[in-house]
Design a protein around this motif. Structure first.
Motif, mmCIF file in Angstrom:
data_model
loop_
_atom_site.group_PDB
_atom_site.id
_atom_site.type_symbol
_atom_site.label_atom_id
_atom_site.label_comp_id
_atom_site.label_asym_id
_atom_site.label_seq_id
_atom_site.Cartn_x
_atom_site.Cartn_y
_atom_site.Cartn_z
ATOM 1 N N MET A 114 0.848 -1.197 0.000
ATOM 2 C CA MET A 114 0.000 0.000 0.000
ATOM 3 C C MET A 114 0.879 1.241 0.000
ATOM 4 O O MET A 114 1.722 1.410 0.864
ATOM 5 C CB MET A 114 -0.907 0.001 1.242
ATOM 6 N N SER A 115 0.717 2.094 -0.973
ATOM 7 C CA SER A 115 1.571 3.273 -1.092
ATOM 8 C C SER A 115 1.188 4.334 -0.088
ATOM 9 O O SER A 115 0.025 4.477 0.273
ATOM 10 C CB SER A 115 1.464 3.852 -2.510
ATOM 11 N N LEU A 116 2.211 5.087 0.356
ATOM 12 C CA LEU A 116 1.970 6.168 1.300
ATOM 13 C C LEU A 116 1.613 7.438 0.547
ATOM 14 O O LEU A 116 1.957 7.625 -0.612
ATOM 15 C CB LEU A 116 3.209 6.396 2.155
ATOM 16 N N VAL A 117 0.913 8.331 1.246
ATOM 17 C CA VAL A 117 0.488 9.585 0.627
ATOM 18 C C VAL A 117 1.700 10.465 0.375
ATOM 19 O O VAL A 117 2.538 10.652 1.238
ATOM 20 C CB VAL A 117 -0.515 10.306 1.546
ATOM 21 N N SER A 118 1.813 10.992 -0.816
ATOM 22 C CA SER A 118 2.917 11.899 -1.134
ATOM 23 C C SER A 118 2.410 13.240 -1.645
ATOM 24 O O SER A 118 3.055 14.254 -1.490
ATOM 25 C CB SER A 118 3.833 11.262 -2.176
ATOM 26 N N SER A 119 1.252 13.263 -2.253
ATOM 27 C CA SER A 119 0.714 14.511 -2.801
ATOM 28 C C SER A 119 0.118 15.360 -1.694
ATOM 29 O O SER A 119 -0.583 14.869 -0.820
ATOM 30 C CB SER A 119 -0.363 14.200 -3.851
ATOM 31 N N ASP A 134 -2.233 17.412 -1.793
ATOM 32 C CA ASP A 134 -3.671 17.638 -1.854
ATOM 33 C C ASP A 134 -4.469 16.359 -1.610
ATOM 34 O O ASP A 134 -5.686 16.342 -1.778
ATOM 35 C CB ASP A 134 -4.064 18.253 -3.205
ATOM 36 N N VAL A 135 -3.803 15.290 -1.213
ATOM 37 C CA VAL A 135 -4.480 14.041 -0.898
ATOM 38 C C VAL A 135 -4.370 13.801 0.599
ATOM 39 O O VAL A 135 -3.273 13.841 1.156
ATOM 40 C CB VAL A 135 -3.863 12.860 -1.669
ATOM 41 N N LYS A 136 -5.478 13.558 1.243
ATOM 42 C CA LYS A 136 -5.451 13.360 2.689
ATOM 43 C C LYS A 136 -4.914 11.980 3.041
ATOM 44 O O LYS A 136 -5.064 11.012 2.294
ATOM 45 C CB LYS A 136 -6.854 13.549 3.275
ATOM 46 N N ARG A 164 5.812 12.076 10.737
ATOM 47 C CA ARG A 164 6.042 10.905 9.883
ATOM 48 C C ARG A 164 5.620 11.165 8.442
ATOM 49 O O ARG A 164 6.269 10.721 7.494
ATOM 50 C CB ARG A 164 5.261 9.714 10.459
ATOM 51 N N PHE A 165 4.527 11.897 8.266
ATOM 52 C CA PHE A 165 4.009 12.156 6.920
ATOM 53 C C PHE A 165 4.370 13.549 6.409
ATOM 54 O O PHE A 165 3.742 14.073 5.498
ATOM 55 C CB PHE A 165 2.496 11.933 6.891
ATOM 56 N N ASN A 166 5.381 14.157 7.051
ATOM 57 C CA ASN A 166 5.925 15.445 6.588
ATOM 58 C C ASN A 166 4.892 16.565 6.577
ATOM 59 O O ASN A 166 4.850 17.398 5.659
ATOM 60 C CB ASN A 166 6.552 15.292 5.194
#
Length: 343
Positions: A1-6, A8-10, A328-330
């Motif tokens: 499962m990919s982590l959120v990088s954009s 504008d995506v929650k 963790r998610f910057n």
């Protein structure tokens, strides 16, 4: 499962243990955080699905989510980026490897991964650790003293260790504490620290003020791990809902001045927005419902008293978990902790 990088995506989130006090606070923080979405809330498998507002009416018209019974089989279809675990220690330890194998970041609020020595768990937690290989992988996130980037397994410090460690680490790191000093810590928690499950010993009408857990409390080795030295830690249960007040007494090295003590605290926390250095002794009433740690100290020669106050459910649990997840998610570290506005 990919982590959120954009941007504008929650970041999709689930809370396991949402029926408990810390889990419910996490739900509220996630809803307030503009970078995260609260996608799932779970409770134990024996419960019937019901709205969170049924369990906590203060969330009526504010948090629209069902608290569903949890089964491990749900992991296969659980489309989230991070799972917050507000579970009993053994339950957290059991489900964490399953979630991580599915590519889900785990933020654990239990004590399952706080201690680095597996042999301490039978003595202080009453069970044999089944996944000792994860103890070194877990990043212990005492946020104001974070020394490495959080990874895929985040261990959130306990409430008492947070209050005590934030009070004493500036002095120890500055080398101001006498070498042979064993700090003496007396800390009092509100009854919410015992959880929501009904018990006569933690019933509000039965609680006065009493000490417990002499020398054997599970937070003692965690505090000692943080400080790098032995302590005498005595917890107390007080007749109030939420908050912790910790009073730590220690001996300074000969000749340490008041200016050196002040400088140690100032340098440690001048860029830490969730630690407040006060000019008067803290009051739990002033931190309840906030993510702050309030600190105050008084010196008499080589003797020093440091008083710290936190909300045990927020800075001592859910708010620190939110801090760690933000990092963790910057995202801004304090996002969601002040109505979604980062400070």
């Amino acid at each position: 499962m990919s982590l959120v990088s954009s941007s504008d995506v929650k970041i999709r989130s689930a809370v396991l243990g949402a029926a408990g006090y810390s889990g419910a606070e996490l739900c509220a923080l996630l809803v307030a955080n503009p970078y995260f979405s609260l996608d799932h809330a779970f409770a134990s498998s024996g419960r019937t699905a019901e709205p969170l507002s049924n369990l906590y009416p203060r969330f009526t018209n504010a948090i629209d989510i069902m608290v569903e019974p949890w089964y491990d089989e749900r992991i296969a279809s659980l489309q989230v980026d991070v799972a917050f675990l507000a579970l009993p220690h053994e339950a957290s330890e059991a489900v964490t490897p399953l979630l991580m194998a599915a590519g889900i970041v785990v933020v654990d609020l239990s004590g399952a991964f706080r201690l680095k020595q597996a042999q301490l768990y039978p003595q202080y937690y009453g069970y044999q650790h089944q996944h000792p290989e994860l103890l070194n992988e877990a990043v212990y996130c005492l946020m104001e003293w974070l020394t490495e980037a959080p990874g895929n397994l985040i261990s959130v410090p306990g409430c008492y260790p947070t209050a005590c460690s934030l009070a004493l680490l500036p002095l120890l790191k500055a080398g101001l504490v006498a070498e042979q000093c064993i700090p003496v810590i007396n800390a009092t928690s509100g009854v919410s620290g015992a959880g929501r499950k009904a018990a006569l010993s933690t019933s509000f009408c039965e609680v006065g003020l009493n000490a417990y857990g002499f020398f054997g409390h599970r937070h003692r080795p965690e505090i000692e791990q943080n400080l790098g030295r032995k302590v005498v830690f005595t917890p107390h249960l007080g007749n109030f809902k939420r908050g912790i007040l910790a009073t730590s007494v220690l001996t300074l090295k000969p000749g340490v001045s008041a200016d050196q003590v002040k400088q140690a605290f100032t340098e440690a926390y001048q860029n830490k927005p969730l630690v407040r250095l006060l000019k008067q002794s803290p009051n739990v009433a002033n931190v309840a419902g906030t993510p702050y740690c309030d600190l105050y100290w008084q010196q008499d020669g080589e003797q020093l008293v440091v008083v710290s106050a936190i909300d045990n459910l927020l800075k001592g649990a859910a708010a620190q978990a939110m801090q760690a997840a933000n990092v963790r998610f910057n995202k801004p570290e304090t996002a969601g902790l002040f109505g979604g506005v980062a400070v």
